[in-house]
Design a protein around this motif. Sequence first.
Motif, PDB file in Angstrom:
ATOM      1  N   PHE A  18       7.143  30.505 -29.027  1.00 46.19           N
ATOM      2  CA  PHE A  18       7.993  30.198 -30.181  1.00 46.19           C
ATOM      3  C   PHE A  18       8.739  28.882 -29.974  1.00 46.19           C
ATOM      4  N   ILE A  19       9.309  28.690 -28.777  1.00 44.62           N
ATOM      5  CA  ILE A  19      10.023  27.444 -28.478  1.00 44.62           C
ATOM      6  C   ILE A  19       9.075  26.259 -28.576  1.00 44.62           C
ATOM      7  N   LEU A  20       7.880  26.402 -28.049  1.00 41.22           N
ATOM      8  CA  LEU A  20       6.882  25.325 -28.131  1.00 41.22           C
ATOM      9  C   LEU A  20       6.502  25.037 -29.580  1.00 41.22           C
ATOM     10  N   ALA A  21       6.324  26.069 -30.376  1.00 40.15           N
ATOM     11  CA  ALA A  21       5.974  25.890 -31.787  1.00 40.15           C
ATOM     12  C   ALA A  21       7.094  25.173 -32.544  1.00 40.15           C
ATOM     13  N   VAL A  22       8.329  25.531 -32.275  1.00 38.88           N
ATOM     14  CA  VAL A  22       9.460  24.865 -32.929  1.00 38.88           C
ATOM     15  C   VAL A  22       9.532  23.402 -32.508  1.00 38.88           C
ATOM     16  N   ALA A  23       9.358  23.130 -31.214  1.00 41.93           N
ATOM     17  CA  ALA A  23       9.417  21.752 -30.716  1.00 41.93           C
ATOM     18  C   ALA A  23       8.315  20.898 -31.333  1.00 41.93           C
ATOM     19  N   LEU A  24       7.099  21.427 -31.399  1.00 40.33           N
ATOM     20  CA  LEU A  24       5.993  20.684 -32.003  1.00 40.33           C
ATOM     21  C   LEU A  24       6.212  20.460 -33.497  1.00 40.33           C
ATOM     22  N   SER A  25       6.748  21.465 -34.167  1.00 33.51           N
ATOM     23  CA  SER A  25       7.042  21.316 -35.595  1.00 33.51           C
ATOM     24  C   SER A  25       8.077  20.227 -35.834  1.00 33.51           C
ATOM     25  N   LEU A  26       9.111  20.197 -35.013  1.00 39.23           N
ATOM     26  CA  LEU A  26      10.135  19.156 -35.149  1.00 39.23           C
ATOM     27  C   LEU A  26       9.554  17.775 -34.859  1.00 39.23           C
ATOM     28  N   PHE A  27       8.740  17.661 -33.828  1.00 34.69           N
ATOM     29  CA  PHE A  27       8.143  16.388 -33.465  1.00 34.69           C
ATOM     30  C   PHE A  27       7.262  15.849 -34.595  1.00 34.69           C
ATOM     31  N   PHE A  28       6.307  16.668 -35.049  1.00 34.45           N
ATOM     32  CA  PHE A  28       5.392  16.199 -36.083  1.00 34.45           C
ATOM     33  C   PHE A  28       6.081  16.043 -37.437  1.00 34.45           C
ATOM     34  N   GLY A  29       7.079  16.854 -37.712  1.00 32.17           N
ATOM     35  CA  GLY A  29       7.840  16.696 -38.948  1.00 32.17           C
ATOM     36  C   GLY A  29       8.605  15.383 -38.966  1.00 32.17           C
ATOM     37  N   ALA A  30       9.257  15.058 -37.839  1.00 30.83           N
ATOM     38  CA  ALA A  30       9.990  13.791 -37.752  1.00 30.83           C
ATOM     39  C   ALA A  30       9.043  12.608 -37.840  1.00 30.83           C
ATOM     40  N   ARG A  31       7.894  12.727 -37.215  1.00 34.99           N
ATOM     41  CA  ARG A  31       6.891  11.655 -37.265  1.00 34.99           C
ATOM     42  C   ARG A  31       6.399  11.441 -38.702  1.00 34.99           C
ATOM     43  N   PHE A  32       6.143  12.528 -39.397  1.00 30.55           N
ATOM     44  CA  PHE A  32       5.687  12.450 -40.783  1.00 30.55           C
ATOM     45  C   PHE A  32       6.741  11.779 -41.669  1.00 30.55           C
ATOM     46  N   VAL A  33       7.992  12.213 -41.522  1.00 34.08           N
ATOM     47  CA  VAL A  33       9.073  11.664 -42.341  1.00 34.08           C
ATOM     48  C   VAL A  33       9.268  10.180 -42.048  1.00 34.08           C
ATOM     49  N   SER A  34       9.255   9.797 -40.772  1.00 35.54           N
ATOM     50  CA  SER A  34       9.469   8.380 -40.441  1.00 35.54           C
ATOM     51  C   SER A  34       8.343   7.510 -40.985  1.00 35.54           C
ATOM     52  N   ARG A  35       7.113   7.977 -40.898  1.00 35.63           N
ATOM     53  CA  ARG A  35       5.993   7.198 -41.449  1.00 35.63           C
ATOM     54  C   ARG A  35       6.048   7.149 -42.970  1.00 35.63           C
ATOM     55  N   ALA A  36       6.441   8.235 -43.592  1.00 29.87           N
ATOM     56  CA  ALA A  36       6.548   8.241 -45.054  1.00 29.87           C
ATOM     57  C   ALA A  36       7.605   7.257 -45.524  1.00 29.87           C
ATOM     58  N   ILE A  37       8.728   7.226 -44.831  1.00 30.22           N
ATOM     59  CA  ILE A  37       9.785   6.279 -45.196  1.00 30.22           C
ATOM     60  C   ILE A  37       9.314   4.851 -44.971  1.00 30.22           C
ATOM     61  N   TYR A  38       8.665   4.587 -43.832  1.00 29.71           N
ATOM     62  CA  TYR A  38       8.211   3.230 -43.517  1.00 29.71           C
ATOM     63  C   TYR A  38       7.226   2.717 -44.566  1.00 29.71           C
ATOM     64  N   TRP A  39       6.217   3.513 -44.881  1.00 27.75           N
ATOM     65  CA  TRP A  39       5.162   3.038 -45.790  1.00 27.75           C
ATOM     66  C   TRP A  39       5.566   3.112 -47.262  1.00 27.75           C
ATOM     67  N   SER A  40       6.668   3.793 -47.592  1.00 24.19           N
ATOM     68  CA  SER A  40       7.119   3.797 -48.979  1.00 24.19           C
ATOM     69  C   SER A  40       7.970   2.574 -49.298  1.00 24.19           C
ATOM     70  N   ASP A  41       8.371   1.846 -48.279  1.00 23.71           N
ATOM     71  CA  ASP A  41       9.147   0.611 -48.469  1.00 23.71           C
ATOM     72  C   ASP A  41       8.229  -0.473 -49.044  1.00 23.71           C
TER      73      ASP A  41
END
Length: 124
Positions: A18-41
Amino acid sequence: MNRLRYLWGHHKIASLGFILAVALSLFFGARFVSRAIYWSDPAHLHQSPEEWMTPGYIARSWHLEIEEVDAILGIKDGRALVGAGRPTLERIAKAKGEPLQDLIRKLSLGLPKTIADKEAQPQQ
């Protein structure tokens, strides 16, 4: 707190999973959001080619496939051409034995033409 101790004491593998799943979800979620913000500029869309850019970056900026950018550059695969490391325009020019400004000029002329050709094609 007692519930967490109980879970850890009796279900260590499930708790670690469960801890690993939460950590991976946070990592990939943050990566997705940062790329979405970057490329929407809008400043990152249709950027003029520069020496530090890779064919992949240019393809994302111009909404093209990497193969289309490679075709404009006259190469098959940038990574294979330059070997280890990022296939920047500077490294591609050096590997081809061509001046960097010639590659940038090819892209500056070829990218808008490729976009115009794609828009002229009927949608399937």
